[in-house]
Structures are given as structure tokens and as C-alpha cells.
Design a protein around this motif. Structure first.
Motif, PDB file in Angstrom:
ATOM      1  N   ASN A 136      39.103  56.111  50.294  1.00  0.00           N
ATOM      2  CA  ASN A 136      38.899  54.724  50.697  1.00  0.00           C
ATOM      3  C   ASN A 136      39.887  53.831  49.956  1.00  0.00           C
ATOM      4  OD1 ASN A 136      37.958  52.332  51.642  1.00  0.00           O
ATOM      5  ND2 ASN A 136      36.016  52.380  50.535  1.00  0.00           N
ATOM      6  N   ASN A 137      40.977  53.472  50.604  1.00  0.00           N
ATOM      7  CA  ASN A 137      41.981  52.594  50.017  1.00  0.00           C
ATOM      8  C   ASN A 137      41.878  51.231  50.673  1.00  0.00           C
ATOM      9  OD1 ASN A 137      43.159  54.443  48.279  1.00  0.00           O
ATOM     10  ND2 ASN A 137      44.431  55.291  49.910  1.00  0.00           N
ATOM     11  N   PRO A 138      41.364  50.239  49.934  1.00  0.00           N
ATOM     12  CA  PRO A 138      41.269  48.908  50.523  1.00  0.00           C
ATOM     13  C   PRO A 138      42.653  48.313  50.719  1.00  0.00           C
ATOM     14  CG  PRO A 138      40.680  48.836  48.206  1.00  0.00           C
ATOM     15  CD  PRO A 138      40.895  50.281  48.568  1.00  0.00           C
ATOM     16  N   PRO A 139      42.786  47.396  51.641  1.00  0.00           N
ATOM     17  CA  PRO A 139      44.081  46.742  51.830  1.00  0.00           C
ATOM     18  C   PRO A 139      44.461  45.935  50.589  1.00  0.00           C
ATOM     19  CG  PRO A 139      42.387  45.679  53.150  1.00  0.00           C
ATOM     20  CD  PRO A 139      41.761  46.900  52.531  1.00  0.00           C
ATOM     21  N   ASP A 140      45.713  45.586  50.481  1.00  0.00           N
ATOM     22  CA  ASP A 140      46.191  44.851  49.303  1.00  0.00           C
ATOM     23  C   ASP A 140      45.431  43.558  49.073  1.00  0.00           C
ATOM     24  OD1 ASP A 140      48.013  46.752  48.604  1.00  0.00           O
ATOM     25  OD2 ASP A 140      49.692  45.833  49.665  1.00  0.00           O
ATOM     26  N   SER A 141      44.998  42.891  50.136  1.00  0.00           N
ATOM     27  CA  SER A 141      44.256  41.635  49.958  1.00  0.00           C
ATOM     28  C   SER A 141      42.956  41.886  49.205  1.00  0.00           C
ATOM     29  CB  SER A 141      43.969  40.986  51.307  1.00  0.00           C
ATOM     30  OG  SER A 141      43.150  41.836  52.094  1.00  0.00           O
ATOM     31  N   GLY A 142      42.343  43.050  49.404  1.00  0.00           N
ATOM     32  CA  GLY A 142      41.137  43.398  48.669  1.00  0.00           C
ATOM     33  C   GLY A 142      41.414  43.584  47.196  1.00  0.00           C
ATOM     34  N   ARG A 143      42.528  44.202  46.894  1.00  0.00           N
ATOM     35  CA  ARG A 143      42.925  44.398  45.486  1.00  0.00           C
ATOM     36  C   ARG A 143      43.191  43.054  44.829  1.00  0.00           C
ATOM     37  NH1 ARG A 143      46.917  49.117  46.987  1.00  0.00           N
ATOM     38  NH2 ARG A 143      45.410  50.796  47.221  1.00  0.00           N
ATOM     39  N   SER A 144      43.837  42.179  45.573  1.00  0.00           N
ATOM     40  CA  SER A 144      44.138  40.852  45.048  1.00  0.00           C
ATOM     41  C   SER A 144      42.848  40.092  44.748  1.00  0.00           C
ATOM     42  CB  SER A 144      44.999  40.088  46.052  1.00  0.00           C
ATOM     43  OG  SER A 144      45.255  38.800  45.596  1.00  0.00           O
ATOM     44  N   ALA A 145      41.879  40.197  45.658  1.00  0.00           N
ATOM     45  CA  ALA A 145      40.601  39.517  45.445  1.00  0.00           C
ATOM     46  C   ALA A 145      39.878  40.097  44.241  1.00  0.00           C
ATOM     47  CB  ALA A 145      39.743  39.634  46.700  1.00  0.00           C
ATOM     48  N   GLU A 146      39.984  41.431  44.078  1.00  0.00           N
ATOM     49  CA  GLU A 146      39.332  42.070  42.938  1.00  0.00           C
ATOM     50  C   GLU A 146      39.957  41.596  41.624  1.00  0.00           C
ATOM     51  OE1 GLU A 146      38.514  46.444  40.967  1.00  0.00           O
ATOM     52  OE2 GLU A 146      39.522  46.327  42.893  1.00  0.00           O
ATOM     53  N   VAL A 147      41.265  41.518  41.592  1.00  0.00           N
ATOM     54  CA  VAL A 147      41.957  41.052  40.381  1.00  0.00           C
ATOM     55  C   VAL A 147      41.559  39.607  40.086  1.00  0.00           C
ATOM     56  CG1 VAL A 147      44.210  40.473  39.412  1.00  0.00           C
ATOM     57  CG2 VAL A 147      43.883  42.651  40.590  1.00  0.00           C
ATOM     58  N   THR A 148      41.497  38.784  41.124  1.00  0.00           N
ATOM     59  CA  THR A 148      41.102  37.383  40.940  1.00  0.00           C
ATOM     60  C   THR A 148      39.685  37.309  40.380  1.00  0.00           C
ATOM     61  OG1 THR A 148      42.528  36.704  42.760  1.00  0.00           O
ATOM     62  CG2 THR A 148      40.779  35.177  42.121  1.00  0.00           C
ATOM     63  N   GLN A 149      38.776  38.128  40.906  1.00  0.00           N
ATOM     64  CA  GLN A 149      37.396  38.132  40.429  1.00  0.00           C
ATOM     65  C   GLN A 149      37.322  38.592  38.984  1.00  0.00           C
ATOM     66  OE1 GLN A 149      34.624  37.041  42.125  1.00  0.00           O
ATOM     67  NE2 GLN A 149      33.665  37.268  40.128  1.00  0.00           N
ATOM     68  N   ARG A 150      38.086  39.618  38.638  1.00  0.00           N
ATOM     69  CA  ARG A 150      38.083  40.104  37.251  1.00  0.00           C
ATOM     70  C   ARG A 150      38.615  39.043  36.298  1.00  0.00           C
ATOM     71  NH1 ARG A 150      38.633  46.250  36.391  1.00  0.00           N
ATOM     72  NH2 ARG A 150      37.741  47.092  38.286  1.00  0.00           N
ATOM     73  N   LEU A 151      39.658  38.348  36.696  1.00  0.00           N
ATOM     74  CA  LEU A 151      40.194  37.273  35.851  1.00  0.00           C
ATOM     75  C   LEU A 151      39.170  36.159  35.678  1.00  0.00           C
ATOM     76  CD1 LEU A 151      43.859  37.005  37.154  1.00  0.00           C
ATOM     77  CD2 LEU A 151      43.130  37.713  34.868  1.00  0.00           C
ATOM     78  N   SER A 152      38.487  35.829  36.748  1.00  0.00           N
ATOM     79  CA  SER A 152      37.455  34.802  36.688  1.00  0.00           C
ATOM     80  C   SER A 152      36.338  35.219  35.742  1.00  0.00           C
ATOM     81  CB  SER A 152      36.901  34.544  38.089  1.00  0.00           C
ATOM     82  OG  SER A 152      35.851  33.622  38.047  1.00  0.00           O
ATOM     83  N   ASN A 153      35.920  36.479  35.846  1.00  0.00           N
ATOM     84  CA  ASN A 153      34.868  36.988  34.959  1.00  0.00           C
ATOM     85  C   ASN A 153      35.321  36.964  33.506  1.00  0.00           C
ATOM     86  OD1 ASN A 153      33.322  37.462  37.217  1.00  0.00           O
ATOM     87  ND2 ASN A 153      33.655  39.668  37.232  1.00  0.00           N
ATOM     88  N   ALA A 154      36.563  37.320  33.254  1.00  0.00           N
ATOM     89  CA  ALA A 154      37.087  37.332  31.890  1.00  0.00           C
ATOM     90  C   ALA A 154      37.129  35.922  31.306  1.00  0.00           C
ATOM     91  CB  ALA A 154      38.475  37.959  31.864  1.00  0.00           C
ATOM     92  N   LYS A 155      37.540  34.953  32.113  1.00  0.00           N
ATOM     93  CA  LYS A 155      37.590  33.562  31.641  1.00  0.00           C
ATOM     94  C   LYS A 155      36.189  33.061  31.332  1.00  0.00           C
ATOM     95  CE  LYS A 155      41.798  32.248  34.074  1.00  0.00           C
ATOM     96  NZ  LYS A 155      42.359  31.451  35.171  1.00  0.00           N
ATOM     97  N   GLU A 156      35.227  33.404  32.191  1.00  0.00           N
ATOM     98  CA  GLU A 156      33.844  32.981  31.969  1.00  0.00           C
ATOM     99  C   GLU A 156      33.291  33.599  30.693  1.00  0.00           C
ATOM    100  OE1 GLU A 156      29.536  33.563  34.132  1.00  0.00           O
ATOM    101  OE2 GLU A 156      31.321  33.445  35.388  1.00  0.00           O
ATOM    102  N   ALA A 157      33.566  34.871  30.473  1.00  0.00           N
ATOM    103  CA  ALA A 157      33.086  35.554  29.276  1.00  0.00           C
ATOM    104  C   ALA A 157      33.720  34.962  28.020  1.00  0.00           C
ATOM    105  CB  ALA A 157      33.386  37.044  29.365  1.00  0.00           C
ATOM    106  N   ALA A 158      34.977  34.552  28.112  1.00  0.00           N
ATOM    107  CA  ALA A 158      35.668  33.980  26.955  1.00  0.00           C
ATOM    108  C   ALA A 158      35.070  32.632  26.566  1.00  0.00           C
ATOM    109  CB  ALA A 158      37.151  33.829  27.258  1.00  0.00           C
ATOM    110  N   ASN A 159      34.486  31.928  27.532  1.00  0.00           N
ATOM    111  CA  ASN A 159      33.909  30.612  27.254  1.00  0.00           C
ATOM    112  C   ASN A 159      32.491  30.693  26.700  1.00  0.00           C
ATOM    113  OD1 ASN A 159      36.188  29.208  28.070  1.00  0.00           O
ATOM    114  ND2 ASN A 159      35.512  29.113  30.198  1.00  0.00           N
ATOM    115  N   LYS A 160      31.873  31.859  26.753  1.00  0.00           N
ATOM    116  CA  LYS A 160      30.521  32.012  26.219  1.00  0.00           C
ATOM    117  C   LYS A 160      30.602  32.179  24.710  1.00  0.00           C
ATOM    118  CE  LYS A 160      28.397  34.058  30.281  1.00  0.00           C
ATOM    119  NZ  LYS A 160      27.691  35.228  30.806  1.00  0.00           N
ATOM    120  N   PRO A 161      29.562  31.718  24.003  1.00  0.00           N
ATOM    121  CA  PRO A 161      29.571  31.911  22.551  1.00  0.00           C
ATOM    122  C   PRO A 161      29.518  33.390  22.198  1.00  0.00           C
ATOM    123  CG  PRO A 161      27.460  31.019  23.295  1.00  0.00           C
ATOM    124  CD  PRO A 161      28.372  31.039  24.481  1.00  0.00           C
TER     125      PRO A 161
END
Length: 65
Positions: free
Chosen positions: A12-37
Motif C-alpha cells: 500500500n503506497n499512498p500517493p505523494d500528497s498523502g505523504r505530504s499531509a502526513e509530514v504536515t501532521q507530524r510537524l503540527s504534532n511536534a509543534k504542539e508537543a513543544a508548546n506543552k509544559p
């Protein structure tokens, strides 16, 4: 040899747009985690537990009726 499952052998190889969305979501999660105490240290948690146990001990050994 008996084949137990008849599953397609496709990867199951998702299209590149799926990978891009996954990377964006991971970056968003990382930024949110960095803002937590930061998590409390083991020593802080142990101290709080000890204080709470001491309060409970004092409360339970208070004036008896």
C-alpha cells in the motif's frame, strides 16, 4: 502446500500528497508537543506523593471521637 489466506500481495503506497499531509501532521504534532509544559521529574512526583501521604496520615490520625 495449503494456502490459508488468499490475500493480494500488494504494497500500500499512498500517493505523494498523502505523504505530504502526513509530514504536515507530524510537524503540527511536534509543534504542539513543544508548546506543552515539560513533564514533572520523578523527584517532583515523589515529593508530591510524600506530601499527600503525610497530609492523609495527619488527617486520619486527627482527633478521634
Amino acid at each position: 502446500m495449503i494456502q490459508l489466506f488468499n490475500l493480494p500481495h500488494q504494497v500500500n503506497n499512498p500517493p505523494d500528497s498523502g505523504r505530504s499531509a502526513e509530514v504536515t501532521q507530524r510537524l503540527s504534532n511536534a509543534k504542539e508537543a513543544a508548546n506543552k509544559p515539560a513533564l514533572q521529574s520523578h523527584e517532583d512526583l515523589a515529593r508530591k506523593l510524600q506530601e499527600e501521604m503525610e497530609r492523609n496520615r495527619k488527617a486520619s490520625s486527627g482527633p478521634m471521637k
